[in-house]
Design a protein around this motif. Structure first.
Motif, short mmCIF file in Angstrom:
data_model
loop_
_atom_site.label_atom_id
_atom_site.label_comp_id
_atom_site.label_asym_id
_atom_site.label_seq_id
_atom_site.Cartn_x
_atom_site.Cartn_y
_atom_site.Cartn_z
N SER A 195 0.83 -1.21 0.00
CA SER A 195 0.00 0.00 0.00
C SER A 195 0.86 1.26 0.00
O SER A 195 0.42 2.32 -0.47
CB SER A 195 -0.93 0.00 1.23
N ASN A 196 2.11 1.17 0.51
CA ASN A 196 2.99 2.33 0.53
C ASN A 196 3.40 2.77 -0.87
O ASN A 196 3.87 3.90 -1.05
CB ASN A 196 4.23 2.05 1.37
N LEU A 197 3.26 1.89 -1.85
CA LEU A 197 3.55 2.27 -3.23
C LEU A 197 2.51 3.24 -3.77
O LEU A 197 2.74 3.87 -4.82
CB LEU A 197 3.61 1.03 -4.12
N ALA A 198 1.37 3.37 -3.09
CA ALA A 198 0.31 4.27 -3.55
C ALA A 198 0.48 5.68 -2.99
O ALA A 198 -0.36 6.54 -3.26
CB ALA A 198 -1.05 3.71 -3.16
N LEU A 199 1.53 5.93 -2.21
CA LEU A 199 1.75 7.26 -1.66
C LEU A 199 2.35 8.18 -2.73
O LEU A 199 3.14 7.74 -3.57
CB LEU A 199 2.70 7.18 -0.46
N MET A 200 2.00 9.44 -2.66
CA MET A 200 2.47 10.41 -3.66
C MET A 200 3.85 10.93 -3.28
O MET A 200 4.06 12.12 -3.03
CB MET A 200 1.47 11.56 -3.79
N ASP A 201 4.81 10.01 -3.20
CA ASP A 201 6.20 10.40 -2.97
C ASP A 201 7.10 9.62 -3.90
O ASP A 201 6.65 8.74 -4.63
CB ASP A 201 6.59 10.19 -1.50
N SER A 202 8.37 9.95 -3.86
CA SER A 202 9.31 9.35 -4.80
C SER A 202 9.86 8.01 -4.33
O SER A 202 10.56 7.34 -5.09
CB SER A 202 10.48 10.31 -5.03
N SER A 203 9.53 7.60 -3.14
CA SER A 203 10.10 6.37 -2.59
C SER A 203 9.35 5.15 -3.12
O SER A 203 8.14 5.15 -3.23
CB SER A 203 10.01 6.39 -1.05
N SER A 204 10.13 4.10 -3.45
CA SER A 204 9.54 2.83 -3.88
C SER A 204 9.70 1.77 -2.79
O SER A 204 9.54 0.58 -3.06
CB SER A 204 10.20 2.36 -5.18
N SER A 205 9.99 2.20 -1.59
CA SER A 205 10.14 1.27 -0.47
C SER A 205 8.78 0.80 0.00
O SER A 205 7.79 1.54 -0.03
CB SER A 205 10.89 1.95 0.68
N LEU A 206 8.71 -0.45 0.46
CA LEU A 206 7.46 -1.02 0.96
C LEU A 206 7.22 -0.70 2.42
O LEU A 206 6.16 -1.03 2.96
CB LEU A 206 7.45 -2.55 0.76
N SER A 207 8.17 -0.06 3.09
CA SER A 207 8.03 0.24 4.52
C SER A 207 8.27 1.72 4.75
O SER A 207 9.01 2.36 4.01
CB SER A 207 8.99 -0.60 5.35
N ARG A 208 7.62 2.25 5.77
CA ARG A 208 7.81 3.63 6.17
C ARG A 208 7.99 3.67 7.69
O ARG A 208 7.26 2.98 8.43
CB ARG A 208 6.60 4.50 5.80
#
Length: 959
Positions: free
Chosen positions: A669-682
């Protein structure tokens, strides 16, 4: 109550009491005392001096003698005051005099002295603002009058003195317009400083005065009016009339000695400023700090025009909402859409921003030679008060009037009487947006100059403790989406046109299968239903493709070439999803109705074994009759058919849980954030960007389809081959039960499962059954196929009109005997009639399969390749019915199993629609599973009733 105490504030204590900070309560002051200015201690009343003072109420006062009625400034001694007393009981002096209470060596004088400051040419001195020292008077006094007096006809304004003969700017209007409240008030700050700042800027090019004048123009929302002499009018007057001084840094709008407030009011200038040149550096999602960070820097000034310092925005300078430093700094990470909003009390705003700070914003970059440069960032003030020539020119970019300087909070210009009191109105930057636009067709992360958009809110101060203001700060990234929209429209048009052709072919095939050649209203309605399903597939392909495209190309890029659409640009995408879901739901309901209304009959090939003696009711005699054939095999097959009606190629529960696991636990679900990161964790400390609806749909749809595909592969390749294949097992079971299945999904089209036993009988004991299975395994008996020496057991059938009419006549007799007329018969007669009707249908269909009816015969043939591709039949069964060899199990088209694609797309769209509406994957998963179970229950329940009605199998035996 043992730990409670009354709430008391310093303001509640009154004049004769003070606020005891130890007890947090009011306490009495001693005789001849009153509370201090702060309220937390006691002081002597006028005419009394302090004898001792240990803080709080520990004060001892003594009355001064009548000949020394004044009290010194420190309050400890009595003194004679030659020129009267203040309201506080202290000595006062006249203007331009200083008060002296002690000699040079500190000895207290009996009588205070009021010494006049010498303003003559030799000293040019005057008393300072506190009245304690003589200092050199302001230079403008000396210039105008050669003294420290600004007497007539000279002009005194704002603490400055100007000669009456000087060429002064027009008389300024010290008013501030608060348009949202409809209030125009006279500002104490403007009244004191406007004219003096304008005059000093005009006559002396005083840098601080020019900055102060510019700040007052900004506080008045950069108002432009040729007929007004407000702060902006005076600024424009000076700007126009000082062209001789030249410009700064070759920027035409930046006059020497003046602040840069405007870009100019020429039509189309805004688009030139924002789009004519790109920013001279490139950005990436993965690189050094300078490549991934926007280096904003601001020059800050106070209201009086003094330069404060250069400030980096990463310190959270523009964010009014409190947050951690890490989250505040995330606002300037390139590609990360930042949104922050909160509600702030007016009292906190007044406490944190007693005086406005003004900012000139720049974006820092390095030149080719390593030199640091600044790029001016334009500001679009949404509260800008246009002159009449700008009012009705629309809101397009060509009509924008760009500015430069801005502030966050103005609690100064709204003060009417005295600068120390609460302002009547404050103006707050309630919405600040920094927009970053990507250069079209760039492959290296090139951007146009950023734009800061500010909206101010005017607040009428009444009760600061209870009043609050909603403020927000955001950083948006955008690119020109017109080309992508054109490509989407073209794709939609092409695929939509193909969908029309495909729907026409389906309609033609449906007309052939219904045995009708007339184009009527039903035909048009059926075409619309087919088109709804195909158009839903078109929308689904476009939306899934779009979502995956943005997911892959945005998240995986290093050098930026694409940026996500803004939320306002996602509306068409969401509309496409809604259309796809609505049309697919219509197709799904039509599929459900068609499956619940099929005609089906189980043909029992079993024949009686021998004869039995049977008593004839009413005659009293015993006759021999054919041995009855067991109905249990038919009931058994009916139950198996009932069970496979909702069998699917995937496990719905596993599908929902697996998708939810990957989204929420693994972190997709973190891939749906409007940022440049492609990490799966935050991390919990990092800033969480807002969701992108396109990415959210792309991630969820891709996961749903991928997991479903893996399930289908697993069930097809492994589970159905090595564990259990319910569809193939049903065909085998029909053959072992000596029962064929005759299904009509259309008037003249359906499916046939040939279940006639090669052993002749299936109603036998275990030993004979095992022997039959052994013979069949050793190829000691004929093959199961309808044709000799073939294994083909499943067929698509296209029956003639004559065959259908004969079938309907028998079927009508079935339904008539099961209809209202049966109420007139006894229960026994009803059962007997149903049995006769069942036997009639069984006999007719079995004889039809055995080619008994030459006028209703059939042929067996293979379908042409094009017929298989198009899913229709070219030959019309006029005289003879046609049985098409079916290498697969196409009869599953009347079951859930054969419509997995439709069900899968419907589930995907349902999940996505719920998620987009609720922004919750968990809720979407729960509701998706519930709708699956509800429709499965409806399909099972109504399908069971239809099965009982069409096959004459008592519903009580369907378990």
């Amino acid at each position: 109550r043992a730990f409670s105490l009354p709430l008391q504030r310093p303001a509640d204590c009154g004049a004769a009491r003070y606020f005891d900070i130890a007890r947090l309560a009011c306490g009495p002051c001693g005789p001849h005392q009153r509370h201090s200015a702060g309220g937390s201690s006691c002081v002597c009343q006028p005419g009394y001096r302090m004898v001792s003072n240990n803080g709080g109420s520990s004060v001892v006062c003594e009355k001064c003698p009548e000949n020394m009625s004044g009290v010194t400034q420190d309050g400890w001694n009595c003194i004679t005051c030659p020129k009267g007393l203040t309201s506080e009981g202290k000595c006062k002096c006249l203007h331009n005099e200083i008060l002296v209470e002690r000699s040079i060596d500190g000895i207290l004088l009996n009588e205070a002295l009021c010494i006049h400051c010498n303003g003559s040419e030799q000293s040019f001195s005057a008393s300072d603002s506190s009245g304690n020292r003589c200092v050199r008077c302001e230079q403008t006094f000396i210039n105008a009058s050669k003294s420290c007096d600004c007497s007539s006809p000279n002009i005194l304004t704002g603490g400055l003195c100007f000669s009456a003969s000087a060429n002064l700017p027009p008389k300024g209007v010290a008013t501030v317009r608060f348009g949202q409240l409809g209030i125009t008030l006279t500002s104490a700050w403007f009244l004191k400083n406007l004219q003096s700042s304008a005059s000093a800027c005009w006559l002396y090019s005083n840098l601080t005065a020019c900055q102060a004048l510019g700040n007052m123009c900004v506080m008045n929302m950069n108002s432009l009016s040729s007929s007004s002499t407000d702060a902006c009018g005076l600024f424009q007057y000076i700007f126009v009339n000082t062209a001789r001084l030249g410009i700064v840094h070759s920027i035409a709008y930046w006059r020497q000695n003046l602040p840069w407030l405007y870009y100019g009011d020429q039509p189309g200038l805004a688009s030139q400023v924002l789009e004519a040149n790109h920013f001279p550096t490139v950005f990436s999602f993965k690189g050094t700090d300078k490549d991934v960070k926007l280096q904003f820097i601001a020059a800050s000034f106070d209201a009086a025009g003094n330069f404060l310092k250069w400030q980096n925005l990463e310190g959270g300078i523009l964010q009014l909402c409190p947050d951690t430093q890490t989250k505040l700094n995330a606002a300037y990470t390139f590609g990360t859409t930042y949104q922050q909003s909160c509600k702030i009390s007016v009292s906190k705003i007044l406490l944190d921003f007693p005086n406005p700070v003004f900012y000139d914003l720049f974006l820092e970059y390095n030149g080719d030679n390593g030199q640091q440069y600044l790029w001016a960032v334009p500001v679009l003030n949404l509260n800008l008060q246009y002159s009449e020539m700008f009012v009705n020119q629309g809101s397009s970019m060509n009509t924008w009037l760009l500015t430069r300087r801005f502030f966050l909070v103005d609690a100064l210009s709204g003060k009417e009487n005295g600068l120390g009191k609460l302002p009547r109105v404050i103006r707050i930057a309630s919405k600040i947006t920094i927009s970053i636009r990507l250069v079209s067709h760039t492959q290296r992360g090139m951007i146009y100059p950023p734009l800061v958009t500010i909206a101010y809110t005017d607040v009428l101060v009444q009760n600061p403790e209870t009043q609050s203001v909603m403020v927000s700060f955001s950083v948006n990234y955008e690119m020109d989406q017109s080309e992508a929209q054109i490509q989407t429209d073209i794709t939609l048009g092409v695929l939509g046109g193909l969908a029309v052709l495909w729907s026409l072919l389906k309609t033609a095939g449906w007309k052939r299968r219904t045995g009708s050649s007339i184009i009527d209203l039903q035909t048009v309605f059926k075409f619309l239903l087919f088109y709804a399903g195909d158009l839903a597939n078109v929308f689904f392909i476009i939306t899934v493709g779009t979502g995956i495209y943005w997911l892959v190309f945005f998240k995986a890029q290093q050098f930026v070439s694409v940026l996500l659409p803004l939320p306002s640009q996602e509306e068409d995408f969401v509309t496409y999803i809604a259309c796809a879901f609505s049309l697919k739901a219509l197709q799904f309901l039509q599929l459900l109705v068609s499956q619940l209304t099929i005609d089906i009959f189980f043909i029992d090939w079993e024949r009686p074994k021998g004869k039995v003696l049977k008593a004839v009711e009413g005659e009293g005699v015993i006759k021999s009759a054919a041995a009855p054939v067991s109905i249990w095999r038919t009931y058994f097959i009916a139950n198996e058919w009932n069970e496979i009606q909702t069998v699917r190629k995937i496990n719905p529960l596993f599908q929902v849980l697996a998708v939810l696991f990957f989204l929420e636990v693994v972190g997709f679900s973190n891939l749906a954030l409007m940022d440049s990161s492609s990490s799966l964790s935050r991390s919990s400390e990092s800033y969480i960007a807002p969701w992108s609806r396109i990415l959210r749909f792309g991630v969820s749809a891709a996961l749903w389809l991928a997991i479903a595909f893996l399930q289908i592969v697993f069930f097809s390749v492994f589970y159905e081959r090595f564990v259990e294949d319910k569809i193939s097992q049903f065909v085998d079971l029909c053959c072992m039960s000596n029962i064929s299945v005759f299904v009509l999904s259309h008037s003249c089209f359906g499916y046939y499962i040939h279940g006639r036993s090669v052993h002749g009988h299936a109603d036998t004991n275990m030993e004979e059954m095992n022997m039959n299975l052994k013979r069949e395994a050793e190829n000691l008996c004929s093959q199961r196929g309808l044709l000799p020496n073939t294994d083909g057991q499943t067929f698509q059938i296209s029956i003639s009109r004559k065959m259908r009419l004969h079938y309907d006549r028998i079927h009508e007799s079935l339904t008539r005997k099961r209809g209202p007329a049966r109420l007139l018969d006894s229960s026994a007669n009803t059962f007997e009639q149903s049995t006769r009707a069942y036997n009639t249908m069984n006999k007719f269909l079995s004889s039809f399969i055995d080619h008994v009816h030459k006028e209703m015969d059939y042929i067996i043939k293979d379908k042409l390749l094009l017929e298989r591709i198009l899913g229709m039949e070219f030959m019309e069964p006029i005289e003879k019915s046609i049985f098409y060899n079916d290498e697969g199990q196409s009869f599953s088209d009347v079951l859930y199993y054969g419509n997995e694609t439709t069900l899968l797309i419907f589930d995907t769209l349902f999940f996505s629609i719920v998620d987009l509406a609720s922004q919750s994957f968990v809720l979407a998963a729960i509701l998706t599973y519930l709708q699956q179970e509800i429709f499965r229950f409806i399909r099972n329940t109504l399908g069971q009733k239809n099965l009982a009605s069409k096959t004459l199998v008592d519903e009580r035996f369907l378990i």
